[in-house]
Design an enzyme around this catalytic site. Structure first.
Site, PDB file in Angstrom:
ATOM      1  N   GLY A  62      30.291  60.036 -50.111  1.00  0.00           N
ATOM      2  CA  GLY A  62      28.930  60.179 -49.637  1.00  0.00           C
ATOM      3  C   GLY A  62      28.911  60.786 -48.250  1.00  0.00           C
ATOM      4  O   GLY A  62      29.943  60.970 -47.606  1.00  0.00           O
ATOM      5  N   GLY A  63      27.726  61.131 -47.789  1.00  0.00           N
ATOM      6  CA  GLY A  63      27.568  61.641 -46.437  1.00  0.00           C
ATOM      7  C   GLY A  63      27.616  63.150 -46.361  1.00  0.00           C
ATOM      8  O   GLY A  63      27.806  63.852 -47.356  1.00  0.00           O
ATOM      9  N   ILE A  79      28.668  66.413 -43.352  1.00  0.00           N
ATOM     10  CA  ILE A  79      29.889  67.045 -42.855  1.00  0.00           C
ATOM     11  C   ILE A  79      30.477  66.258 -41.689  1.00  0.00           C
ATOM     12  O   ILE A  79      29.748  65.681 -40.877  1.00  0.00           O
ATOM     13  CB  ILE A  79      29.604  68.511 -42.430  1.00  0.00           C
ATOM     14  CG1 ILE A  79      30.908  69.296 -42.213  1.00  0.00           C
ATOM     15  CG2 ILE A  79      28.720  68.560 -41.179  1.00  0.00           C
ATOM     16  CD1 ILE A  79      30.687  70.798 -42.068  1.00  0.00           C
ATOM     17  N   HIS A 102      37.960  66.174 -39.116  1.00  0.00           N
ATOM     18  CA  HIS A 102      39.190  65.407 -38.917  1.00  0.00           C
ATOM     19  C   HIS A 102      40.194  66.277 -38.186  1.00  0.00           C
ATOM     20  O   HIS A 102      40.300  67.482 -38.464  1.00  0.00           O
ATOM     21  CB  HIS A 102      39.794  64.971 -40.254  1.00  0.00           C
ATOM     22  CG  HIS A 102      38.918  64.087 -41.076  1.00  0.00           C
ATOM     23  ND1 HIS A 102      38.442  62.882 -40.622  1.00  0.00           N
ATOM     24  CD2 HIS A 102      38.418  64.236 -42.330  1.00  0.00           C
ATOM     25  CE1 HIS A 102      37.697  62.319 -41.571  1.00  0.00           C
ATOM     26  NE2 HIS A 102      37.662  63.131 -42.608  1.00  0.00           N
ATOM     27  N   GLY A 120      36.989  56.326 -46.459  1.00  0.00           N
ATOM     28  CA  GLY A 120      36.979  55.250 -45.486  1.00  0.00           C
ATOM     29  C   GLY A 120      36.345  55.636 -44.174  1.00  0.00           C
ATOM     30  O   GLY A 120      35.187  56.059 -44.149  1.00  0.00           O
ATOM     31  N   LEU A 121      37.092  55.509 -43.076  1.00  0.00           N
ATOM     32  CA  LEU A 121      36.508  55.760 -41.759  1.00  0.00           C
ATOM     33  C   LEU A 121      37.454  56.554 -40.883  1.00  0.00           C
ATOM     34  O   LEU A 121      38.656  56.576 -41.098  1.00  0.00           O
ATOM     35  CB  LEU A 121      36.104  54.448 -41.078  1.00  0.00           C
ATOM     36  CG  LEU A 121      37.181  53.486 -40.580  1.00  0.00           C
ATOM     37  CD1 LEU A 121      37.628  53.841 -39.170  1.00  0.00           C
ATOM     38  CD2 LEU A 121      36.674  52.059 -40.600  1.00  0.00           C
ATOM     39  N   ALA A 122      36.850  57.212 -39.896  1.00  0.00           N
ATOM     40  CA  ALA A 122      37.607  57.995 -38.914  1.00  0.00           C
ATOM     41  C   ALA A 122      37.143  57.595 -37.524  1.00  0.00           C
ATOM     42  O   ALA A 122      35.960  57.702 -37.195  1.00  0.00           O
ATOM     43  CB  ALA A 122      37.391  59.487 -39.138  1.00  0.00           C
ATOM     44  N   CYS A 129      27.732  64.627 -39.356  1.00  0.00           N
ATOM     45  CA  CYS A 129      27.112  63.757 -40.362  1.00  0.00           C
ATOM     46  C   CYS A 129      25.689  64.191 -40.688  1.00  0.00           C
ATOM     47  O   CYS A 129      24.870  63.387 -41.147  1.00  0.00           O
ATOM     48  CB  CYS A 129      27.167  62.305 -39.926  1.00  0.00           C
ATOM     49  SG  CYS A 129      28.859  61.729 -39.626  1.00  0.00           S
TER      50      CYS A 129
END
Length: 203
Positions: free
Chosen positions: A70-71, A73, A76, A149-151, A167
């Site tokens: 989901g979400g 742009i 990373h 997950g998360l960054a 985002c």
């Protein structure tokens, strides 16, 4: 309930890691131990499944990968702590919104250990310090199990964020732990983040 296995993958390319998450989720069964993968990626933009390509403002020399989380742009790159959560939510007894809340709280708790006050926003998942985004979240749920997950921005070049609407939010400010006065290295932060995530997942 089974513990969470922590895997340290180092710096790994995005595409094979995404494929590995999909493969892990496809072959897991009710007895498979949940895992957290800690890693960094070479520079890459990722665009969520409902993401709008116009949120990439400039065509610079960074690849864009359309993915199944989901979400919108995000970016990373080296110096960012990425934690992928491969969790059987059905077995744990909570849903995706609860997982997002627990992930956010793990980051908030980590920053609080360093006397940095952080908060979540109801309209935009993630973690923020003084209005600037310090951690982004995005998940995919398949057969009751999560991946992605998360960054957490730690000690990195933030310039690529200026070429996107992070985002999906125009002119959203971003920050990182180094700029909040936290001296811990990305590797040290990854260890602490894993501990907080494990605690919140297994509550």
């Amino acid at each position: 309930m089974a513990d969470v296995l922590i895997r340290h993958l180092g710096q790994v390319d995005y595409l094979p890691t995404w494929q590995a998450m999909q493969d892990f989720t496809a072959r897991r069964d009710a007895a498979t131990t949940d895992e957290i993968w800690l890693l960094q990626h070479p520079p890459v933009y990722t665009l969520g499944q409902a993401g709008k390509p116009e949120h990439l403002l400039d065509d610079i020399d960074i690849p864009l990968v359309r993915i199944d989380r989901g979400g919108q742009i995000t970016y990373h790159g080296p110096g960012q702590v990425v934690a992928y959560l491969l969790v059987d939510l059905k077995r744990r007894g909570f849903g995706v919104r609860e997982l997002v809340s627990r992930m956010e709280q793990a980051v908030i708790d980590l920053l609080a250990e360093h006397d940095v006050r952080a908060e979540r926003r109801a309209d935009a998942p993630g973690v923020y310090v003084a209005g600037a985004k310090i951690a982004a979240l995005g998940l995919r749920i398949k057969h009751g199990c999560s991946y992605h997950g998360l960054a957490l921005n730690a000690d990195m070049d933030l310039t690529p964020f200026s070429h996107i609407n992070p985002c999906g939010y125009p002119a959203m400010a971003v920050t990182q732990t180094r700029d909040t006065g936290i001296a811990a290295t990305p590797a040290e932060l990854a260890e602490t983040l894993a501990a907080h995530l494990t605690r919140h997942i297994t509550l």
